[in-house]
Write a protein that holds these residues in place. Structure first.
Motif, PDB file in Angstrom:
ATOM      1  N   ALA A 110      35.681  47.561  37.123  1.00 50.64           N
ATOM      2  CA  ALA A 110      35.588  46.317  37.881  1.00 50.64           C
ATOM      3  C   ALA A 110      35.966  45.129  37.001  1.00 50.64           C
ATOM      4  N   VAL A 111      36.656  44.177  37.599  1.00 55.62           N
ATOM      5  CA  VAL A 111      36.985  42.938  36.907  1.00 55.62           C
ATOM      6  C   VAL A 111      35.726  42.079  36.860  1.00 55.62           C
ATOM      7  N   SER A 112      35.431  41.509  35.704  1.00 60.66           N
ATOM      8  CA  SER A 112      34.227  40.689  35.580  1.00 60.66           C
ATOM      9  C   SER A 112      34.348  39.425  36.423  1.00 60.66           C
ATOM     10  N   ASP A 113      33.199  38.898  36.852  1.00 57.77           N
ATOM     11  CA  ASP A 113      33.189  37.695  37.666  1.00 57.77           C
ATOM     12  C   ASP A 113      33.876  36.535  36.955  1.00 57.77           C
ATOM     13  N   GLU A 114      33.655  36.418  35.650  1.00 62.30           N
ATOM     14  CA  GLU A 114      34.218  35.302  34.896  1.00 62.30           C
ATOM     15  C   GLU A 114      35.745  35.357  34.884  1.00 62.30           C
ATOM     16  N   VAL A 115      36.280  36.563  34.687  1.00 60.57           N
ATOM     17  CA  VAL A 115      37.733  36.715  34.693  1.00 60.57           C
ATOM     18  C   VAL A 115      38.304  36.428  36.076  1.00 60.57           C
ATOM     19  N   LEU A 116      37.603  36.872  37.120  1.00 58.61           N
ATOM     20  CA  LEU A 116      38.057  36.594  38.479  1.00 58.61           C
ATOM     21  C   LEU A 116      38.113  35.089  38.743  1.00 58.61           C
ATOM     22  N   SER A 222      43.077  41.699  35.684  1.00 58.07           N
ATOM     23  CA  SER A 222      44.305  41.845  36.460  1.00 58.07           C
ATOM     24  C   SER A 222      44.652  40.513  37.095  1.00 58.07           C
ATOM     25  N   ALA A 223      45.901  40.392  37.500  1.00 64.91           N
ATOM     26  CA  ALA A 223      46.368  39.218  38.228  1.00 64.91           C
ATOM     27  C   ALA A 223      47.196  39.703  39.402  1.00 64.91           C
ATOM     28  N   THR A 224      47.105  39.005  40.523  1.00 65.64           N
ATOM     29  CA  THR A 224      47.833  39.408  41.728  1.00 65.64           C
ATOM     30  C   THR A 224      48.587  38.218  42.320  1.00 65.64           C
ATOM     31  N   SER A 225      49.619  38.561  43.062  1.00 69.90           N
ATOM     32  CA  SER A 225      50.333  37.571  43.864  1.00 69.90           C
ATOM     33  C   SER A 225      50.838  38.263  45.117  1.00 69.90           C
ATOM     34  N   LYS A 226      51.080  37.491  46.154  1.00 74.99           N
ATOM     35  CA  LYS A 226      51.578  38.044  47.422  1.00 74.99           C
ATOM     36  C   LYS A 226      52.888  37.375  47.796  1.00 74.99           C
TER      37      LYS A 226
END
Length: 261
Positions: A110-116, A222-226
Protein backbone atom coordinates in the motif's frame (compact mmCIF):
# COMPACT_ATOMS: atom_id res chain seq x y z
CA UNK A 1 29.32 15.82 -11.34
CA UNK A 2 27.05 14.00 -13.76
CA UNK A 3 26.60 15.06 -17.35
CA UNK A 4 23.60 14.96 -19.65
CA UNK A 5 23.60 11.52 -21.28
CA UNK A 6 20.80 11.60 -23.82
CA UNK A 7 20.90 9.26 -26.80
CA UNK A 8 22.28 11.47 -29.55
CA UNK A 9 21.20 9.17 -32.38
CA UNK A 10 17.92 8.17 -30.77
CA UNK A 11 14.62 9.51 -32.07
CA UNK A 12 13.19 11.72 -29.37
CA UNK A 13 9.93 10.22 -28.18
CA UNK A 14 9.02 12.93 -25.71
CA UNK A 15 8.60 16.43 -27.10
CA UNK A 16 9.91 15.59 -30.56
CA UNK A 17 12.74 18.17 -30.50
CA UNK A 18 16.45 17.97 -29.75
CA UNK A 19 16.33 20.75 -27.17
CA UNK A 20 19.04 21.37 -24.62
CA UNK A 21 18.11 20.28 -21.11
CA UNK A 22 18.13 22.71 -18.22
CA UNK A 23 21.70 22.84 -16.92
CA UNK A 24 21.11 24.82 -13.73
CA UNK A 25 19.79 22.96 -10.71
CA UNK A 26 19.21 23.42 -7.02
CA UNK A 27 22.14 21.16 -6.01
CA UNK A 28 20.02 18.83 -3.87
CA UNK A 29 22.52 16.06 -4.55
CA UNK A 30 23.15 13.41 -7.20
CA UNK A 31 20.77 10.77 -8.51
CA UNK A 32 20.86 7.81 -10.91
CA UNK A 33 17.68 6.63 -12.66
CA UNK A 34 17.41 2.88 -13.34
CA UNK A 35 14.73 1.97 -15.93
CA UNK A 36 12.15 -0.79 -15.54
CA UNK A 37 12.90 -4.22 -16.98
CA UNK A 38 10.95 -5.50 -19.98
CA UNK A 39 8.69 -7.86 -18.01
CA UNK A 40 7.57 -4.95 -15.82
CA UNK A 41 5.81 -3.20 -18.70
CA UNK A 42 2.14 -4.11 -18.29
CA UNK A 43 -0.43 -2.93 -20.81
CA UNK A 44 -3.92 -3.84 -21.89
CA UNK A 45 -3.91 -0.96 -24.39
CA UNK A 46 -1.26 -2.17 -26.84
CA UNK A 47 -3.95 -3.31 -29.29
CA UNK A 48 -5.66 0.02 -30.03
CA UNK A 49 -2.49 2.08 -29.61
CA UNK A 50 -0.51 -0.28 -31.84
CA UNK A 51 -3.16 -0.24 -34.57
CA UNK A 52 -3.30 3.54 -34.51
CA UNK A 53 0.46 4.02 -34.74
CA UNK A 54 1.56 0.83 -36.54
CA UNK A 55 3.86 -0.35 -33.73
CA UNK A 56 4.15 -3.78 -32.14
CA UNK A 57 4.10 -4.26 -28.33
CA UNK A 58 7.90 -4.29 -28.07
CA UNK A 59 8.17 -1.00 -29.96
CA UNK A 60 5.43 0.55 -27.81
CA UNK A 61 7.30 -0.49 -24.68
CA UNK A 62 10.50 1.18 -25.87
CA UNK A 63 8.62 4.37 -26.82
CA UNK A 64 6.93 4.63 -23.43
CA UNK A 65 10.13 3.81 -21.53
CA UNK A 66 12.23 6.36 -23.41
CA UNK A 67 9.51 9.01 -23.11
CA UNK A 68 9.29 8.43 -19.36
CA UNK A 69 13.08 8.59 -18.90
CA UNK A 70 13.42 11.72 -21.04
CA UNK A 71 10.63 13.51 -19.20
CA UNK A 72 12.01 12.46 -15.81
CA UNK A 73 15.40 13.78 -16.84
CA UNK A 74 13.94 17.14 -17.80
CA UNK A 75 12.13 17.40 -14.47
CA UNK A 76 14.74 16.01 -12.09
CA UNK A 77 17.73 17.76 -13.62
CA UNK A 78 16.25 21.02 -12.31
CA UNK A 79 17.19 19.84 -8.80
CA UNK A 80 19.76 17.05 -9.11
CA UNK A 81 23.06 16.11 -10.71
CA UNK A 82 21.62 13.31 -12.79
CA UNK A 83 22.62 10.19 -14.66
CA UNK A 84 20.03 8.16 -16.57
CA UNK A 85 20.74 4.56 -17.58
CA UNK A 86 19.51 4.78 -21.16
CA UNK A 87 20.23 1.76 -23.38
CA UNK A 88 23.17 3.47 -25.07
CA UNK A 89 24.60 4.61 -21.72
CA UNK A 90 24.35 1.04 -20.42
CA UNK A 91 26.31 -0.22 -23.45
CA UNK A 92 28.93 2.51 -23.45
CA UNK A 93 29.53 2.48 -19.69
CA UNK A 94 29.39 -1.31 -19.42
CA UNK A 95 26.59 -1.44 -16.84
CA UNK A 96 25.31 -4.94 -16.12
CA UNK A 97 21.62 -4.03 -16.14
CA UNK A 98 20.62 -7.72 -16.08
CA UNK A 99 22.58 -8.12 -12.84
CA UNK A 100 20.91 -5.05 -11.36
CA UNK A 101 17.45 -6.38 -12.22
CA UNK A 102 18.22 -9.89 -10.96
CA UNK A 103 19.41 -8.50 -7.61
CA UNK A 104 15.97 -7.28 -6.62
CA UNK A 105 12.49 -8.66 -6.17
CA UNK A 106 9.12 -6.98 -6.02
CA UNK A 107 6.28 -6.90 -3.54
CA UNK A 108 2.89 -5.26 -3.85
CA UNK A 109 2.29 -2.88 -0.94
CA UNK A 110 0.00 0.00 0.00
CA UNK A 111 1.10 3.55 -0.73
CA UNK A 112 1.48 5.52 2.49
CA UNK A 113 -1.00 8.30 3.20
CA UNK A 114 1.78 10.89 3.22
CA UNK A 115 3.03 9.89 -0.22
CA UNK A 116 -0.53 9.91 -1.57
CA UNK A 117 -1.03 13.43 -0.26
CA UNK A 118 2.12 14.64 -2.01
CA UNK A 119 1.25 12.76 -5.19
CA UNK A 120 -2.14 14.43 -5.51
CA UNK A 121 -2.32 17.93 -4.07
CA UNK A 122 -6.11 17.97 -4.60
CA UNK A 123 -6.65 14.92 -2.41
CA UNK A 124 -8.32 15.75 0.89
CA UNK A 125 -7.70 13.73 4.02
CA UNK A 126 -11.35 12.72 4.31
CA UNK A 127 -11.27 11.44 0.72
CA UNK A 128 -8.13 9.47 1.49
CA UNK A 129 -9.73 7.82 4.52
CA UNK A 130 -12.81 6.96 2.48
CA UNK A 131 -10.72 4.82 0.12
CA UNK A 132 -9.81 2.41 2.89
CA UNK A 133 -12.00 -0.18 4.58
CA UNK A 134 -11.06 -1.44 8.02
CA UNK A 135 -11.92 -4.86 9.36
CA UNK A 136 -11.24 -8.49 8.64
CA UNK A 137 -12.88 -11.05 6.42
CA UNK A 138 -14.37 -14.07 8.14
CA UNK A 139 -17.53 -15.09 9.98
CA UNK A 140 -19.25 -12.60 12.27
CA UNK A 141 -22.35 -13.66 14.22
CA UNK A 142 -22.94 -16.53 11.84
CA UNK A 143 -22.67 -14.39 8.70
CA UNK A 144 -19.82 -14.43 6.18
CA UNK A 145 -18.14 -11.03 6.10
CA UNK A 146 -15.91 -10.04 3.17
CA UNK A 147 -13.78 -6.92 3.39
CA UNK A 148 -12.05 -5.61 0.29
CA UNK A 149 -8.97 -3.42 0.55
CA UNK A 150 -9.35 -0.55 -1.89
CA UNK A 151 -6.25 1.31 -0.76
CA UNK A 152 -3.84 2.48 -3.43
CA UNK A 153 -1.05 -0.05 -3.99
CA UNK A 154 2.19 -0.10 -5.93
CA UNK A 155 5.00 -2.48 -6.84
CA UNK A 156 7.84 -1.89 -4.38
CA UNK A 157 11.46 -3.02 -4.70
CA UNK A 158 13.41 -5.18 -2.29
CA UNK A 159 17.15 -5.74 -2.68
CA UNK A 160 17.92 -9.47 -2.43
CA UNK A 161 21.63 -9.32 -3.34
CA UNK A 162 23.81 -7.57 -0.75
CA UNK A 163 26.40 -6.68 -3.38
CA UNK A 164 23.99 -4.63 -5.52
CA UNK A 165 24.46 -1.36 -3.65
CA UNK A 166 28.24 -1.78 -3.64
CA UNK A 167 28.10 -2.40 -7.39
CA UNK A 168 26.03 0.74 -7.99
CA UNK A 169 28.19 2.91 -5.73
CA UNK A 170 31.31 1.66 -7.49
CA UNK A 171 30.07 2.00 -11.09
CA UNK A 172 27.77 5.02 -10.72
CA UNK A 173 28.53 6.90 -7.47
CA UNK A 174 25.48 8.85 -6.33
CA UNK A 175 23.52 10.03 -3.30
CA UNK A 176 20.31 8.37 -4.51
CA UNK A 177 19.19 5.65 -6.93
CA UNK A 178 15.70 5.97 -8.39
CA UNK A 179 14.41 2.59 -9.59
CA UNK A 180 11.47 2.59 -11.96
CA UNK A 181 9.91 -0.71 -10.93
CA UNK A 182 6.93 -0.96 -13.25
CA UNK A 183 5.06 0.96 -15.94
CA UNK A 184 1.35 0.25 -16.49
CA UNK A 185 -1.08 1.52 -19.07
CA UNK A 186 -4.66 0.34 -18.55
CA UNK A 187 -8.14 1.14 -19.76
CA UNK A 188 -10.02 3.14 -17.14
CA UNK A 189 -13.78 3.66 -17.35
CA UNK A 190 -14.67 7.18 -16.21
CA UNK A 191 -18.29 7.09 -17.42
CA UNK A 192 -19.92 3.71 -18.24
CA UNK A 193 -22.70 5.47 -20.18
CA UNK A 194 -20.26 7.28 -22.47
CA UNK A 195 -17.66 4.62 -23.32
CA UNK A 196 -17.49 5.59 -26.99
CA UNK A 197 -17.70 9.31 -26.35
CA UNK A 198 -15.18 10.36 -23.74
CA UNK A 199 -16.07 7.91 -20.98
CA UNK A 200 -13.00 5.73 -21.47
CA UNK A 201 -9.48 6.75 -20.52
CA UNK A 202 -6.01 5.29 -20.45
CA UNK A 203 -4.52 5.28 -16.97
CA UNK A 204 -0.73 5.52 -16.91
CA UNK A 205 0.96 4.44 -13.67
CA UNK A 206 4.62 4.48 -12.66
CA UNK A 207 5.79 2.44 -9.64
CA UNK A 208 9.12 3.53 -8.15
CA UNK A 209 11.51 3.12 -5.23
CA UNK A 210 14.32 5.49 -4.28
CA UNK A 211 17.31 4.18 -2.32
CA UNK A 212 20.19 6.07 -0.77
CA UNK A 213 23.84 5.07 -1.13
CA UNK A 214 23.53 2.75 1.86
CA UNK A 215 20.59 0.86 0.39
CA UNK A 216 17.96 2.44 2.61
CA UNK A 217 14.57 3.24 1.07
CA UNK A 218 14.01 7.00 1.24
CA UNK A 219 10.80 7.08 -0.80
CA UNK A 220 8.57 4.54 -2.53
CA UNK A 221 5.21 4.91 -4.19
CA UNK A 222 3.45 5.47 -7.49
CA UNK A 223 2.15 8.25 -9.70
CA UNK A 224 -0.80 8.10 -12.09
CA UNK A 225 -2.28 10.13 -14.89
CA UNK A 226 -5.33 9.68 -17.12
CA UNK A 227 -5.58 10.35 -20.85
CA UNK A 228 -8.67 10.37 -23.05
CA UNK A 229 -8.76 7.02 -24.87
CA UNK A 230 -10.62 8.33 -27.92
CA UNK A 231 -7.19 9.24 -29.33
CA UNK A 232 -4.93 6.18 -29.39
CA UNK A 233 -1.94 7.77 -31.10
CA UNK A 234 1.02 6.91 -28.86
CA UNK A 235 2.63 10.33 -29.29
CA UNK A 236 -0.59 12.04 -28.21
CA UNK A 237 -0.92 9.69 -25.23
CA UNK A 238 2.69 10.37 -24.23
CA UNK A 239 2.40 14.15 -24.47
CA UNK A 240 -0.90 14.17 -22.56
CA UNK A 241 0.08 11.72 -19.80
CA UNK A 242 3.83 11.45 -19.24
CA UNK A 243 4.59 15.03 -18.08
CA UNK A 244 1.96 14.80 -15.34
CA UNK A 245 3.56 11.57 -14.08
CA UNK A 246 7.06 12.99 -13.96
CA UNK A 247 5.95 16.25 -12.34
CA UNK A 248 4.29 14.26 -9.54
CA UNK A 249 7.35 12.05 -9.06
CA UNK A 250 9.63 15.08 -9.04
CA UNK A 251 7.46 16.78 -6.43
CA UNK A 252 7.55 13.74 -4.18
CA UNK A 253 11.31 13.28 -4.51
CA UNK A 254 11.93 16.97 -3.86
CA UNK A 255 9.95 16.74 -0.60
CA UNK A 256 11.40 13.51 0.76
CA UNK A 257 14.98 13.33 -0.57
CA UNK A 258 17.62 15.86 0.41
CA UNK A 259 21.34 15.72 1.05
CA UNK A 260 22.63 17.26 4.26
CA UNK A 261 24.63 20.32 3.32
Amino acid sequence: MFHSLLLIAQEKTYGGKEEQLVKLHNSLGSMVIVPFEDRMYLSDADGPIGRETGLDPGELQVKFRNALLESLEQELRKDWDLEVLYDQVVRERGFDLAYIHSSRKYNYVAVSDEVLMVNDTNLRKKDLKATKVKGKSGIDKGEIVTVSDRSEKFMNLQVVNDTLINYLVRTAPSNFYLFINEFDIRHFVTDPDRIANGGLSYQLKVHFTCLDAKGNTTLAGSATSKVDATNSNIYSVIKAGIPELTEKISRMIRKFNTVDQ
